[in-house]
Motif scaffolding. Structure first.
Motif, PDB file in Angstrom:
ATOM      1  N   ARG A   6       0.955  -1.460   0.000  1.00 25.83           N
ATOM      2  CA  ARG A   6       0.000   0.000   0.000  1.00 25.83           C
ATOM      3  C   ARG A   6       1.024   1.565   0.000  1.00 25.83           C
ATOM      4  N   PRO A  76      12.336  -8.724  -2.199  1.00 27.77           N
ATOM      5  CA  PRO A  76      11.673  -8.121  -3.367  1.00 27.77           C
ATOM      6  C   PRO A  76      10.240  -8.631  -3.515  1.00 27.77           C
ATOM      7  N   THR A  77       9.375  -7.788  -4.014  1.00 30.16           N
ATOM      8  CA  THR A  77       8.038  -8.243  -4.369  1.00 30.16           C
ATOM      9  C   THR A  77       8.116  -9.036  -5.670  1.00 30.16           C
ATOM     10  N   ALA A  78       7.066  -9.795  -5.952  1.00 29.22           N
ATOM     11  CA  ALA A  78       7.037 -10.540  -7.213  1.00 29.22           C
ATOM     12  C   ALA A  78       7.116  -9.589  -8.401  1.00 29.22           C
ATOM     13  N   ALA A  79       6.485  -8.414  -8.290  1.00 28.04           N
ATOM     14  CA  ALA A  79       6.526  -7.444  -9.376  1.00 28.04           C
ATOM     15  C   ALA A  79       7.906  -6.832  -9.547  1.00 28.04           C
ATOM     16  N   HIS A 285       3.950  -5.583  -0.494  1.00 30.30           N
ATOM     17  CA  HIS A 285       3.725  -7.008  -0.268  1.00 30.30           C
ATOM     18  C   HIS A 285       2.287  -7.271   0.171  1.00 30.30           C
ATOM     19  N   PHE A 286       1.644  -6.263   0.775  1.00 31.11           N
ATOM     20  CA  PHE A 286       0.372  -6.489   1.456  1.00 31.11           C
ATOM     21  C   PHE A 286      -0.790  -5.790   0.761  1.00 31.11           C
ATOM     22  N   THR A 287      -0.752  -5.719  -0.545  1.00 34.68           N
ATOM     23  CA  THR A 287      -1.814  -5.082  -1.303  1.00 34.68           C
ATOM     24  C   THR A 287      -2.416  -6.056  -2.295  1.00 34.68           C
ATOM     25  N   SER A 288      -3.681  -5.835  -2.618  1.00 35.34           N
ATOM     26  CA  SER A 288      -4.343  -6.659  -3.628  1.00 35.34           C
ATOM     27  C   SER A 288      -4.254  -6.036  -5.011  1.00 35.34           C
ATOM     28  N   ASP A 289      -3.697  -4.821  -5.096  1.00 38.02           N
ATOM     29  CA  ASP A 289      -3.564  -4.139  -6.377  1.00 38.02           C
ATOM     30  C   ASP A 289      -2.167  -3.531  -6.455  1.00 38.02           C
ATOM     31  N   PRO A 290      -1.129  -4.388  -6.581  1.00 38.32           N
ATOM     32  CA  PRO A 290       0.239  -3.882  -6.479  1.00 38.32           C
ATOM     33  C   PRO A 290       0.613  -2.857  -7.533  1.00 38.32           C
ATOM     34  N   ARG A 294       1.570   0.722  -6.229  1.00 38.80           N
ATOM     35  CA  ARG A 294       2.966   1.125  -6.454  1.00 38.80           C
ATOM     36  C   ARG A 294       3.008   2.551  -7.019  1.00 38.80           C
ATOM     37  N   ARG A 295       2.168   2.806  -8.003  1.00 35.36           N
ATOM     38  CA  ARG A 295       2.122   4.142  -8.600  1.00 35.36           C
ATOM     39  C   ARG A 295       1.792   5.199  -7.538  1.00 35.36           C
ATOM     40  N   ILE A 296       0.779   4.931  -6.726  1.00 38.91           N
ATOM     41  CA  ILE A 296       0.331   5.908  -5.733  1.00 38.91           C
ATOM     42  C   ILE A 296       1.373   6.100  -4.636  1.00 38.91           C
ATOM     43  N   ILE A 297       1.919   4.990  -4.132  1.00 37.67           N
ATOM     44  CA  ILE A 297       2.875   5.055  -3.027  1.00 37.67           C
ATOM     45  C   ILE A 297       4.169   5.735  -3.457  1.00 37.67           C
TER      46      ILE A 297
END
Length: 398
Positions: A6, A76-79, A285-290, A294-297
């Protein structure tokens, strides 16, 4: 292996002066200030309104959990590994000291205690290429051990007991990483790999739902993805220094006062990951819309994130925090507006109207100074009270 939660600056208008040809700037009218909030008039229910000083770990299990959270900041995140993994499940990536609710979804853990008796703590990361099990899943679990020797022994033993649990498993190499222990299921597009590196064991698991549906198998593709994943994970965790076992109880619970500023959760929220403070990037890591988060964060310059009874983000500055709240709290086709909390006009709420049966229904958000906070509840009043109490905590923490 088994199948498997997030700067906003003022614009200036340059005008040419006839006499001197100098430029003169005239700032636009500043944005109106936020309305004054009377904290005494907020409905906070039974929630606290003061920040907390959390100190150090209170027991060994809590210390191990905090160590796992520290580890999550560098995994790292999967993305990060491959942008194709644009989907995620906020309840799958997790910190853990008990493998049953994490590793149990992706490998056989019936003999985990036998294979890894000195396991300290771990972090599980997950991503999918498509939602609802229609693409590929990538999992990376990083496990901490007291020393390199026990990590090496655990990698070999964990692979062995997982291999022996299914007669269809077949051992395969990971060409770029000859020290890896791996096996796959030739009848399914699935592979698991265990690599010891320093005091860590990295377990990578891939499951390709689409190829299984199409009855296709491609071992080189699986091996190449394992290698690509390890290319990212191994150097990232090399920057992490595990806490010596005899110093775990000295670990501080909080990070920069983030968790102390976060509203504590109620007992009924105990099924969630334990409360924790992370870097801003680890929030992904803890978002359903990475992809969207990512863009917002990143646009908001988020450097810290905490999760407890709410989600709390620390942005670059107050303007960025307000934009973060507006972006993540915006209405979409799956959300309609809901009543804001009484006497807190700087907050907003929304109601989920999508089709997910178990989705939380109400969400509220607020920003104060550099912080943006988000509450969620099945009851609107509870979501309102949480965000009102959170606002009061942020004011009192100044």
């Amino acid at each position: 292996m088994r199948r498997h939660r997030r700067a906003a600056g003022a614009l200036v208008i340059a005008g040419m002066l006839a006499a001197s040809s100098a430029c003169e700037s005239a700032p636009r009218d500043p944005a109106p200030p936020d309305p004054v909030v009377d904290l005494a008039r907020l409905d906070v229910g039974s929630y606290p309104t003061q920040p907390r000083e959390l100190g150090t770990a209170k027991n060994p299990d809590q210390a191990r959990m905090i160590e796992a959270q520290r580890l999550g900041n560098v995994v790292p995140t999967a993305a990060d590994i491959d942008p194709a993994f644009r989907e995620s499940n906020a309840f799958v990536s997790s910190v853990f000291i008990d493998p049953r609710n994490s590793l149990g979804k992706i490998m056989n853990i019936d003999r985990f205690a036998e294979a890894a008796p000195d396991f300290v703590a771990g972090f599980l990361s997950h991503g999918s290429t498509e939602a609802k099990n229609q693409g590929r899943d990538l999992f990376n679990a990083v496990l901490i051990f007291p020393d390199e020797q026990r990590a090496t022994a655990a990698a070999e033993a964990l692979e062995r007991v997982d291999f022996e649990a299914n007669e269809h498993n077949e051992r395969v190499p990971i060409p770029k990483y000859p020290a890896a222990r791996a096996h796959w299921q030739p009848r399914e597009q699935s592979i698991g790999s265990w690599v010891a590196t320093g005091k860590f064991v990295v377990y990578t698991w891939i499951f390709d739902y689409l190829k299984i549906f199409l009855e296709q198998v491609d071992l080189p593709a699986l091996q190449a993805l394992v290698e690509k994943s390890l290319d990212a994970v191994l150097p990232a965790i090399a920057a992490f220094t595990p806490t010596p076992a005899d110093q775990l109880m000295t670990i501080r619970i909080d990070m920069d006062g983030m968790l102390g500023r976060a509203l504590p959760r109620q007992r009924e929220d105990g099924w969630l990951d334990p409360p924790g403070a992370f870097t801003g990037h680890a929030a992904l890591h803890f978002t359903s819309d990475p992809a969207d988060d990512r863009r917002i964060i990143e646009a908001a310059g988020v450097d810290r994130y905490a999760t407890d009874g709410i989600e709390l983000y620390r942005a670059r500055d107050a303007a960025a925090a307000k934009r973060l709240r507006e972006e993540r709290g915006r209405l979409t086709k799956k959300f309609t507006g809901a009543a804001a909390p009484e006497n807190l006009p700087v907050a907003s709420c929304k109601e989920y109207i999508g089709r997910e049966a178990l989705a939380i229904r109400y969400y509220c958000s607020v920003a104060y100074d550099r912080y943006a906070a988000f509450s969620a509840s099945h009851q609107l009043l509870d979501a309102q009270q949480r965000i009102s109490a959170q606002y009061a905590i942020l004011v009192h923490a100044k």
